[in-house]
Design an enzyme around this catalytic site. Structure first.
Site, mmCIF file in Angstrom:
data_model
loop_
_atom_site.group_PDB
_atom_site.id
_atom_site.type_symbol
_atom_site.label_atom_id
_atom_site.label_comp_id
_atom_site.label_asym_id
_atom_site.label_seq_id
_atom_site.Cartn_x
_atom_site.Cartn_y
_atom_site.Cartn_z
ATOM 1 N N ASP A 1 -6.598 -7.251 4.027
ATOM 2 C CA ASP A 1 -7.675 -6.338 3.388
ATOM 3 C C ASP A 1 -8.553 -7.387 2.906
ATOM 4 O O ASP A 1 -9.979 -7.755 3.610
ATOM 5 C CB ASP A 1 -7.217 -5.505 2.534
ATOM 6 C CG ASP A 1 -7.741 -4.698 1.982
ATOM 7 O OD1 ASP A 1 -9.214 -4.574 2.130
ATOM 8 O OD2 ASP A 1 -8.175 -4.635 0.497
ATOM 9 N N TYR B 1 0.555 -1.036 0.064
ATOM 10 C CA TYR B 1 0.313 0.008 0.090
ATOM 11 C C TYR B 1 0.612 1.188 0.141
ATOM 12 O O TYR B 1 0.608 2.499 -0.380
ATOM 13 C CB TYR B 1 -0.627 0.108 1.625
ATOM 14 C CG TYR B 1 -2.201 -0.939 0.276
ATOM 15 C CD1 TYR B 1 -2.599 -2.129 1.009
ATOM 16 C CD2 TYR B 1 -3.527 -0.338 1.325
ATOM 17 C CE1 TYR B 1 -3.610 -2.356 1.063
ATOM 18 C CE2 TYR B 1 -4.609 -1.297 1.429
ATOM 19 C CZ TYR B 1 -4.568 -1.986 0.577
ATOM 20 O OH TYR B 1 -5.763 -2.442 0.701
ATOM 21 N N ASP C 1 -12.526 -9.210 4.352
ATOM 22 C CA ASP C 1 -13.605 -9.260 3.707
ATOM 23 C C ASP C 1 -14.073 -10.641 3.288
ATOM 24 O O ASP C 1 -15.268 -11.005 3.930
ATOM 25 C CB ASP C 1 -13.236 -8.817 2.432
ATOM 26 C CG ASP C 1 -13.848 -7.254 2.716
ATOM 27 O OD1 ASP C 1 -13.592 -6.684 3.312
ATOM 28 O OD2 ASP C 1 -14.194 -6.493 1.638
ATOM 29 N N ASP D 1 -2.852 -18.424 0.583
ATOM 30 C CA ASP D 1 -3.408 -19.347 -0.219
ATOM 31 C C ASP D 1 -4.243 -19.905 0.416
ATOM 32 O O ASP D 1 -5.607 -20.334 0.649
ATOM 33 C CB ASP D 1 -3.247 -19.818 -1.386
ATOM 34 C CG ASP D 1 -1.875 -20.373 -1.379
ATOM 35 O OD1 ASP D 1 -1.092 -20.378 -0.510
ATOM 36 O OD2 ASP D 1 -1.091 -20.906 -2.390
ATOM 37 N N LYS E 1 3.181 -14.981 1.654
ATOM 38 C CA LYS E 1 3.538 -15.936 1.033
ATOM 39 C C LYS E 1 5.740 -16.206 0.528
ATOM 40 O O LYS E 1 5.716 -15.494 -0.866
ATOM 41 C CB LYS E 1 2.869 -15.003 0.156
ATOM 42 C CG LYS E 1 3.245 -15.796 -1.981
ATOM 43 C CD LYS E 1 1.925 -16.646 -1.821
ATOM 44 C CE LYS E 1 1.792 -17.417 -3.058
ATOM 45 N NZ LYS E 1 1.579 -18.609 -3.069
#
Ligand code: NAD
Ligand code: IPM
Ligand code: MN
Length: 361
Positions: A246, A143, A250, A222, A189
């Site tokens: 983020d 970001y 959700d 993942d 990751k």
């Protein structure tokens, strides 16, 4: 401890003002019930800031936030501002605010209250008892990383984390794990990204050196996305970077069944920022359909941060009551309006019915 608090309220765009109004209604009712003072002055942010003075974070808004005891933000963004220059996008104002407040630790609790288990889109035996806390790094990663550029032919962003940035968010997460179940899952990751390989090494070292009694596991993002939906109860505290946090938060909203229930607190600097996880929901704006409970529960986190845990517990209990009674908006299958839900929560607040804060936040 002061017995009066100044809250800077940044309603923002879309449903932001509608849900903020109910959160402030509940804050005022809790101040009344628990005997402390509260001022809640409003300032423009996001698209409202662009429209007012051409800046998604007007200097006067930032000054007011830095001078306040806490900041409450509704939501920013919407189709009206999707084609403005990148630095004038509403979302850019929010990112600048988080950075200016030093709010590097974003706490996103996700619980499935018993009353909502039957409404979850997932199997009831999987979601019942879900109570997890996502600790999202908020002022670093892709970001904010540079270089970052868009030219005619290509565009790039940079996912960048320093050792110090990972250490401080890891400590916040380990401390929450200590206070809760003693388990922490770190999500990255590391099999592909250099920034994630560093993240994993630093989290492991902080754990071994400072929190050896916390059980730490690492998951690739993942796999974590799959496990959060498949077996949410295996998680307690999850720590992850800005972008992964983020997306995972959700995703976790599918557990209770709506984003309209997920609150957050963004901490780390001198003034905390309290904001629902959801956005400005342009599809719902202006229609009384938005669920205000994510905003109301963010206000409960604000009360905890101000040192008013009894008031925070009373707000949560009042929310549970509204859910159990079925005073809920259409996202939860109800017919109540945003304002009716807010009024119901505010009305049933009283110190006499408060119980100690639940363990999750
Ligand atoms: P969104 O969170 O606004 O909406 C996603 C879905 O969830 C929609 O179907 C919406 O109707 C529903 N929803 C969201 N909040 C709800 C609530 N309180 N009650 C009931 N249903 C709710 O995400 P989006 O549509 O991807 O983005 C819309 C705008 O919001 C964009 O401009 C985006 O950049 C912005 N945004 C802002 C924030 C923030 O201010 N913190 C967060 C996310 C998105
Ligand atoms: C959130 C939002 C923001 C983010 C956007 C609006 C900048 O999606 O708070 O989750 O990505 O952090
Ligand atoms: Mn988001």
């Amino acid at each position: 401890m002061p017995d009066s608090y100044a809250i800077a309220v940044l309603p923002g765009d879309g449903i932001g003002p509608e849900v903020s109004r109910e959160a402030i209604r509940v804050l005022r009712a809790s101040a009344e019930a628990f005997g402390f003072g509260l001022t809640a002055d409003e300032y423009p942010v996001g698209g409202a800031g662009v429209d007012a003075v051409g800046d998604p974070l007007p200097p006067a808004t930032l000054d007011a936030c830095l001078a306040a005891d806490a900041v409450f933000l509704g939501a920013v963004g919407g189709p009206d501002w999707d084609r403005v220059a990148p630095e004038r996008r509403p979302e850019r104002g929010l990112l600048r605010l988080r950075k200016a407040l030093g709010a590097f630790a974003n706490l996103r609790p996700v619980a499935v209250p018993d009353a909502l288990v039957p409404r979850s889109p997932l199997r009831t035996d999987r979601v019942s008892g879900t109570d997890l806390l996502i600790v999202r790094e908020l002022t670093g990663g892709i970001y904010f990383g540079t270089p970052r550029e868009r030219t005619e032919a290509e565009a790039f962003d940079t996912m960048r984390y320093s050792v110090a940035e990972v250490e401080r968010i890891a400590r916040v997460a380990f401390e929450w794990a200590e206070r809760r179940s003693g388990r922490l899952a770190s999500v990255d990751k590391a099999n592909v990204l250099a920034s994630s390989a560093l993240w994993r090494d630093v989290v492991s070292r902080v754990g071994a050196d400072e929190f050896p009694h916390v059980a730490l596991e690492h998951l690739y993002v993942d796999n974590a996305a799959m496990q959060v939906v498949r077996e949410p109860r295996r998680f307690d505290v999850i720590v992850t970077g800005n972008l992964f946090g983020d997306v995972l938060s959700d995703l976790a909203a599918t557990l209770p069944g709506t984003l309209g229930l997920l609150p957050s607190a963004s901490l780390g600097g001198p003034v905390g920022l309290f904001e629902p996880v959801h956005g400005s929901a342009p599809d719902l704006a202006g229609r009384g359909l938005a669920n205000p409970l994510a905003a109301v529960l963010s206000a409960a986190m604000l009360l905890d941060a101000l040192g008013q845990p009894d008031a925070a517990a009373a707000v949560r209990q009042s929310v549970e009551r509204a859910l159990a009674e079925g005073t809920v908006t259409p996202d939860l299958g109800g017919t109540a309006t945003t304002e009716q839900v807010g009024r119901a929560v505010a009305r049933s607040l009283s110190p006499a019915t408060a119980s100690p804060a639940p363990s999750h936040v």
